[in-house]
Design a protein around this motif. Structure first.
Motif: not given
Length: 51
Positions: A35-36, A42-44, A46-49
């Protein structure tokens, strides 16, 4: 192997694990670890987008 083979059993087999003990994950914590990792991905993404 046949009896004529002079090679004995490897003595390193039991002393050299594939994964070091300090890097093993307790089976009870595997789901949390996954999960981590997925949350990080997902966080990485979204940052790229955003860039």
């Amino acid at each position: 192997m046949g009896r004529d083979n002079k090679q004995g059993k490897s003595k390193n087999k039991d002393t050299l694990p594939q994964t070091p003990k300090n890097q093993k994950i307790n089976p009870n914590n595997v789901q949390e670890e996954f999960a981590a990792e997925f949350a990080e991905l997902r966080e990485n993404n979204s940052k790229k987008k955003r860039k």
